[in-house]
Write a protein that holds these residues in place. Sequence first.
Motif, PDB file in Angstrom:
ATOM      1  N   GLN A   1       0.829  -1.206   0.000  1.00  0.00           N
ATOM      2  CA  GLN A   1       0.000   0.000   0.000  1.00  0.00           C
ATOM      3  C   GLN A   1       0.870   1.265   0.000  1.00  0.00           C
ATOM      4  OE1 GLN A   1      -0.253  -2.579   2.036  1.00  0.00           O
ATOM      5  NE2 GLN A   1      -2.412  -3.126   2.450  1.00  0.00           N
ATOM      6  N   ALA A   2       1.940   1.252   0.793  1.00  0.00           N
ATOM      7  CA  ALA A   2       2.826   2.420   0.860  1.00  0.00           C
ATOM      8  C   ALA A   2       3.524   2.643  -0.477  1.00  0.00           C
ATOM      9  CB  ALA A   2       3.845   2.242   1.985  1.00  0.00           C
ATOM     10  N   SER A   3       3.930   1.573  -1.123  1.00  0.00           N
ATOM     11  CA  SER A   3       4.587   1.708  -2.434  1.00  0.00           C
ATOM     12  C   SER A   3       3.626   2.317  -3.451  1.00  0.00           C
ATOM     13  CB  SER A   3       5.075   0.340  -2.917  1.00  0.00           C
ATOM     14  OG  SER A   3       6.063  -0.179  -2.042  1.00  0.00           O
ATOM     15  N   ARG A   4       2.377   1.894  -3.422  1.00  0.00           N
ATOM     16  CA  ARG A   4       1.377   2.451  -4.329  1.00  0.00           C
ATOM     17  C   ARG A   4       1.136   3.930  -4.024  1.00  0.00           C
ATOM     18  NH1 ARG A   4      -0.690   3.166  -9.069  1.00  0.00           N
ATOM     19  NH2 ARG A   4      -2.956   3.394  -9.160  1.00  0.00           N
ATOM     20  N   LEU A   5       1.103   4.277  -2.724  1.00  0.00           N
ATOM     21  CA  LEU A   5       0.893   5.669  -2.337  1.00  0.00           C
ATOM     22  C   LEU A   5       2.049   6.558  -2.795  1.00  0.00           C
ATOM     23  CD1 LEU A   5      -0.541   5.201   1.263  1.00  0.00           C
ATOM     24  CD2 LEU A   5      -1.733   6.262  -0.660  1.00  0.00           C
ATOM     25  N   ARG A   6       3.276   6.040  -2.781  1.00  0.00           N
ATOM     26  CA  ARG A   6       4.412   6.846  -3.244  1.00  0.00           C
ATOM     27  C   ARG A   6       4.254   7.192  -4.720  1.00  0.00           C
ATOM     28  NH1 ARG A   6      10.273   4.826  -1.570  1.00  0.00           N
ATOM     29  NH2 ARG A   6      10.741   6.991  -2.139  1.00  0.00           N
TER      30      ARG A   6
END
Length: 414
Positions: A198-203
Motif C-alpha cells: 500500500q505504501a509503495s502504491r501511495l508513493r
Amino acid sequence: MATDIKDTVHAVEADAVMRLLPARPRLLALGEPTHGEDTLLDLRNELFRQLVEQEGYRTIAIESDCLMGLVVDDYVTSGTGTLDEVMEHGFSHGWGTSTANRELVRWMRAYNVRADNDGRPASERLRFAGFDGPLEITGAASPRQALTQLHGYLSARVDADLLPCTAKTLDRLLGTDDRWTDPAAMTDPARSAGQSAQASRLRLLADDLVALLDAQTPHLITANPRDDWDRARLYGRTATGLLRYHYWMADTSPARMTRLVGLRDQMMAHNLLAVAARGPALIHAHNSHLQREKSTMRMGGMPLEWWSAGALVSARLGEEYAFVATALGTIRHQGVDTPPPDTVEGLLYALPEDRCVIDAPRLATALGDTRPAPRVSPWFGYAPLDPAHLTDSDGIVFVKDVVQSRPRLFSAIG
C-alpha cells in the motif's frame, strides 16, 4: 587565551548583524545550541522585530511542524481561531507551551492588525512558517493530511480524468493512521508500514499528484489565489517526503538512521527554499540544522553524519543565505558551568558584555594558528560550538548566562 578580539564584538542588534554580511540575505538563519530556553527565544523575538521594522523582513520560520504552522499563519494573517487554540495546535515538539513563542504570535497578530484595526495590506503582513517535517523523535506522522489535502485541492480545480486516483482509493491505501505512527517503528523496522504494498502504491500516486500540480500551474495560479497554490505545493512535498521517510523507517541496513536524519533535513531545506521564494525571512532552529558544514551526532551509540538543511540551502542560495550561530556561557540549572578559558565560549565569556554578536571570520583571523580547544558539555541537551566550524558561520551570537526563569520545555538536541 590572550587574544584581543574587542573589535570583532558588537551589540546584538539587527543593524550590527547586517553589517557582518555582504548584502541583505533572503534567509537569515539564527541558530541555537539548545532547545527550550526562553532567554534565547526572547532574543530571537527582539531581533525579528528589528528586522521587520528596519530591514523589511516579513516572515519568521521556526523548527516546528510545517503543517501545524499553517494554523499559526492563519491566525497572524487573518485572525482565524484564538491565541490559546493556536498555541495548542500550531506548534510541534512542545513549543506551544513557551511564553516567548506565545508573545511572538501575539505581537505578529497585533502588528498585522495595526492600531487603527484596518489591517495591513497583504504584501506588508507578517507571515509565520514551520519548516520541520511532521516528525518527532519518536516517529513520523501519517501522510493522510498532506495527501488528502493535495488531492482535494486538485479535484476541485482540474478535470477528474486527470487525477491518478479517487479520494476513496487514497483512503483505502492509507488505512488507519496508527499503522503509520507506531512509536515502536523508530527502533524496530519490522513495525513500519513504509515498505508495504500500500505504501509503495501511495508513493507513486503522490508523485503523480505532484506532477499534475506542476503541469497545471499556469491555470492554477491565475484562476485561484497564489497562497492556495503555495499551500498545495507544501502538501505535495510533505506527502512525498513523509512517504520517503516511512520507507526508510522500514529499512534494515546500517545506514538507516543516517538516511532518516538526512531526509528530515532535506524536508527542512525544501520548505526553506519555498519560504525564500516569498521574500526575506528570519529562520530559527538548532545550529546543527542551519550550519554549512556537515552535521554530526551520536544516536543509539552510532555516529551519524549528514548535510544539514542550512548546508543544502546555502549550496542553492549562496550569499542569499546567512548563518549566525549562537553559543552560550553557562546554563547552570542544567549543570553547564563557566566554560574553560581555552575554548571559544571561554574566550567570549571573558568579555564584559552579557550578550554580543561576533564577526566570526574576523575572530578566526584574530586567533590565527591558535585553535581553541573543543568544549565538552556535561549535559546532552547543549551542543557547544565546534571550534573547527568558526568560519562556517557569518557571525556568532554569544549569551553569557542563561537563567531559568520559566518552566522548561522539551530540550533534546535537534
